[in-house]
Design an enzyme around this catalytic site. Sequence first.
Site, PDB file in Angstrom:
ATOM      1  N   CYS A   2       0.842  -1.191   0.000  1.00 48.52           N
ATOM      2  CA  CYS A   2       0.000   0.000   0.000  1.00 48.52           C
ATOM      3  C   CYS A   2       0.879   1.243   0.000  1.00 48.52           C
ATOM      4  O   CYS A   2       2.015   1.217   0.453  1.00 48.52           O
ATOM      5  CB  CYS A   2      -0.869   0.045   1.257  1.00 48.52           C
ATOM      6  N   ARG A  27       4.736   0.475  -6.358  1.00 46.96           N
ATOM      7  CA  ARG A  27       4.586  -0.469  -5.248  1.00 46.96           C
ATOM      8  C   ARG A  27       3.514  -1.521  -5.532  1.00 46.96           C
ATOM      9  O   ARG A  27       3.438  -2.525  -4.848  1.00 46.96           O
ATOM     10  CB  ARG A  27       4.196   0.302  -3.972  1.00 46.96           C
ATOM     11  N   TRP A  74      -3.192  -2.175  -1.680  1.00 43.77           N
ATOM     12  CA  TRP A  74      -2.726  -3.486  -2.170  1.00 43.77           C
ATOM     13  C   TRP A  74      -3.391  -4.475  -1.226  1.00 43.77           C
ATOM     14  O   TRP A  74      -2.956  -4.654  -0.085  1.00 43.77           O
ATOM     15  CB  TRP A  74      -1.214  -3.474  -2.031  1.00 43.77           C
ATOM     16  N   ASN A  98      -1.215   1.221   6.032  1.00 39.02           N
ATOM     17  CA  ASN A  98      -0.362   0.254   5.335  1.00 39.02           C
ATOM     18  C   ASN A  98       0.074  -0.778   6.374  1.00 39.02           C
ATOM     19  O   ASN A  98       0.459  -0.402   7.471  1.00 39.02           O
ATOM     20  CB  ASN A  98       0.837   1.054   4.789  1.00 39.02           C
ATOM     21  N   GLY A  99      -0.007  -2.074   6.044  1.00 41.63           N
ATOM     22  CA  GLY A  99       0.442  -3.086   7.004  1.00 41.63           C
ATOM     23  C   GLY A  99      -0.728  -3.888   7.552  1.00 41.63           C
ATOM     24  O   GLY A  99      -1.824  -3.898   6.977  1.00 41.63           O
ATOM     25  N   GLU A 477      18.807 -22.813   0.946  1.00 43.28           N
ATOM     26  CA  GLU A 477      18.546 -21.392   0.699  1.00 43.28           C
ATOM     27  C   GLU A 477      19.447 -20.514   1.567  1.00 43.28           C
ATOM     28  O   GLU A 477      19.984 -19.505   1.106  1.00 43.28           O
ATOM     29  CB  GLU A 477      17.054 -21.101   0.945  1.00 43.28           C
ATOM     30  N   LYS A 481      22.041 -17.842   0.028  1.00 44.86           N
ATOM     31  CA  LYS A 481      21.963 -16.418   0.382  1.00 44.86           C
ATOM     32  C   LYS A 481      23.314 -15.934   0.917  1.00 44.86           C
ATOM     33  O   LYS A 481      23.782 -14.860   0.573  1.00 44.86           O
ATOM     34  CB  LYS A 481      20.903 -16.173   1.466  1.00 44.86           C
ATOM     35  N   GLU A 484      25.893 -15.694  -1.997  1.00 50.40           N
ATOM     36  CA  GLU A 484      25.701 -14.630  -2.979  1.00 50.40           C
ATOM     37  C   GLU A 484      25.889 -13.240  -2.382  1.00 50.40           C
ATOM     38  O   GLU A 484      26.334 -12.331  -3.079  1.00 50.40           O
ATOM     39  CB  GLU A 484      24.366 -14.761  -3.720  1.00 50.40           C
ATOM     40  N   HIS A 500      28.068 -38.660   5.436  1.00 53.18           N
ATOM     41  CA  HIS A 500      28.475 -39.288   4.173  1.00 53.18           C
ATOM     42  C   HIS A 500      29.500 -38.439   3.430  1.00 53.18           C
ATOM     43  O   HIS A 500      29.669 -38.595   2.222  1.00 53.18           O
ATOM     44  CB  HIS A 500      27.247 -39.537   3.291  1.00 53.18           C
ATOM     45  N   LYS A 600      19.663  -9.567 -11.420  1.00 48.35           N
ATOM     46  CA  LYS A 600      18.327  -9.850 -10.877  1.00 48.35           C
ATOM     47  C   LYS A 600      17.551 -10.783 -11.799  1.00 48.35           C
ATOM     48  O   LYS A 600      16.810 -11.637 -11.350  1.00 48.35           O
ATOM     49  CB  LYS A 600      17.572  -8.526 -10.689  1.00 48.35           C
TER      50      LYS A 600
HETATM   51  C1  AGP Z   1      18.213 -15.613  -5.341  1.00 51.04           C
HETATM   52  O1  AGP Z   1      18.584 -14.815  -4.289  1.00 51.04           O
HETATM   53  C2  AGP Z   1      18.880 -15.425  -6.601  1.00 51.04           C
HETATM   54  N1  AGP Z   1      19.368 -14.177  -6.878  1.00 51.04           N
HETATM   55  C3  AGP Z   1      18.636 -16.410  -7.725  1.00 51.04           C
HETATM   56  O2  AGP Z   1      18.984 -17.669  -7.252  1.00 51.04           O
HETATM   57  C4  AGP Z   1      17.216 -16.466  -8.327  1.00 51.04           C
HETATM   58  O3  AGP Z   1      16.333 -17.033  -7.425  1.00 51.04           O
HETATM   59  C5  AGP Z   1      17.264 -17.277  -9.650  1.00 51.04           C
HETATM   60  O4  AGP Z   1      18.115 -16.642 -10.553  1.00 51.04           O
HETATM   61  C6  AGP Z   1      15.897 -17.471 -10.251  1.00 51.04           C
HETATM   62  O5  AGP Z   1      15.338 -16.260 -10.645  1.00 51.04           O
HETATM   63  P1  AGP Z   1      13.808 -16.128 -10.992  1.00 51.04           P
HETATM   64  O6  AGP Z   1      13.052 -16.445  -9.766  1.00 51.04           O
HETATM   65  O7  AGP Z   1      13.659 -14.710 -11.448  1.00 51.04           O
HETATM   66  O8  AGP Z   1      13.507 -17.110 -12.080  1.00 51.04           O
END
Ligand code: AGP
Length: 605
Positions: A2, A27, A74, A98-99, A477, A481, A484, A500, A600
Amino acid sequence: MCGIVGILGKNPVAPLLVDALKRLEYRGYDSAGIATLENGQLIRLRAEGKLVSLKNKLTKRSLHGTIGIGHTRWATHGAPIKRNAHPHMTEKLAIVHNGIIENFLELRTALQHKGYILETDTDTEVIAYLITDTLYTGKTPLEAVQYSLSRLKGAFTFALMFAGEEDLLIAARRGPPLAVGYGEGEMYLGSDATAFASFTNKVSYLEDGDLAVLTRNSVTLFDENAKQVRRHKKKSAGGILLISKGNYRHFMQKEMFEQPESVSHTLARYLDCARSVLRPQKVDWSAVTRLSFASCGTAYYSTLIAKYWFESLAGLTVENDVASEFRYRNPPLSAGTLPLFVSQSGETADTLASLRYCKKKGMKTGAIVNAVESSIMREADIVFPTLAGPEISVASTKTFTSQLAVLASLAVAAGKTRGVIDKKREDALIGALIEIPRYISEVLKLEPSIESLCREFLRANHMLYIGRGTSYPIALEGALKLKELSYLHAEGYAAGELKHGPIALIDEKIPIIVIAPYDHWFEKTVSNVREAAARGGRIVLITDKRGAVATALIAQATIMMPEVPDIVAPIVYAIPVQLIAYHTAVLLGTDVDQPRNLAKSVTVE
Ligand code: AGP
């Protein structure tokens, strides 16, 4: 998310409010509205859909007030219809919000018992009537807001305008950001400084817990203890930057903190949260015999968690692939298979190619996508939008939890249609899903302690993340994270796999992050943790109260989580691993929002 705006001006503010809302369009929203005061009387205009509908209404009914508030909504509580659009009004005030108000049902019932007639499905209206009720006791607007704030639970921000008060706006921040803009004899409010960038670039951001009282010539700020405070005034770059970080240090931090609201928005699409029922489905789950997921990175991990859900709740066979492998494997696709593609950007080359492969084979495809109008969204036969709003940081955070919210809702729906879960179980699962935003808000409060814990990771060369069941993909995950963002080496493992191979890495320098809610995998996980501890590994346990009691002697540090139902655990436990990666990276001084070598949207193979 929102968007909130407010203006105390010299001239009629309606067109300025619409202009400010326009700047918050990024947004995402599904309805909009404004309210002004004319001769002390509250007047509002609201419209479903985009701002153009509101503008059209304004051409027919011009508003003359020089004070006003506005909102792009939203939807979280209640459908995106005019009745639920903000501002909400009582005889005494108009509010934009908002929230999420977590205790809104309880407050709503109490207000109804007092004789108030609440007309919308929103939690916002509850704030409006709570403050109105307090005003009837003779309190001033400021006193009424302060008192009402003490009764509200959740992460929220709101702005208020009062009948008969031509020179007063009051706003409060208990979560989502809010900025104050300083003009000459004019004042502004906005969800970020972008909103009022064409009027002023002098801005201060409210701190969490702040309350702001605005007149045309003054801004008075109070902190959460009602102590008068000053907040740094700075020049904003809002005119240049279309999307701002507010007073968060990075987009990633902002996006992590948006998760109570983004998940709530996602859930509202798949569940009728007020009635605790599933919304009608786009898939006939009785005709599906097998699910075939193909995705990349974080989105791939969401599908690994979904495998546990669809298998146990719906009895469906599930296959998971990373899309870069799937597309070249020539996988056979039997009738009854539903290929499902999960993607934030909707443009990931490998995921898109996998979808096209399935289409070429004559399969009906489904996609869980965030970016509207993206290629995957356009090309899939059935689209399940994640609705997490724009994600700027390269690291996926809020889109991951929203992907999981969609997948969990679909798994419950599949289980119901296929007769694997009964009504009682369905109700319990839906009840658990509805609580996710509240659990996330609670976990986000752990940020300061997680930040200080991260200092000790700076000396590590490697880190291990382990978990079992749905916590295993969260371990993957967490490691992704950390890699990266901080460029530290980390690996995620199924806890049972430690012995293993990876156990050879363990010495007293390696932190081992254990994702261990007290679920039916817990005892097994603890056995693996003991093996690691016996070899000198430094155990950091992410668990709840019962888990902490059971492991008191082996953990060097514990991140104490709320006790949550199994189905929501991976969504809630995603938050601490995000916070660990974020704060470790910040302490190491890396480029958090745009880590080296990453994009991204990965539109190449
Ligand atoms: C996650 O933090 C990444 N930057 C990366 O693994 C991402 O999830 C992946 O490239 C898939 O992207 P998408 O969801 O836009 O398809």
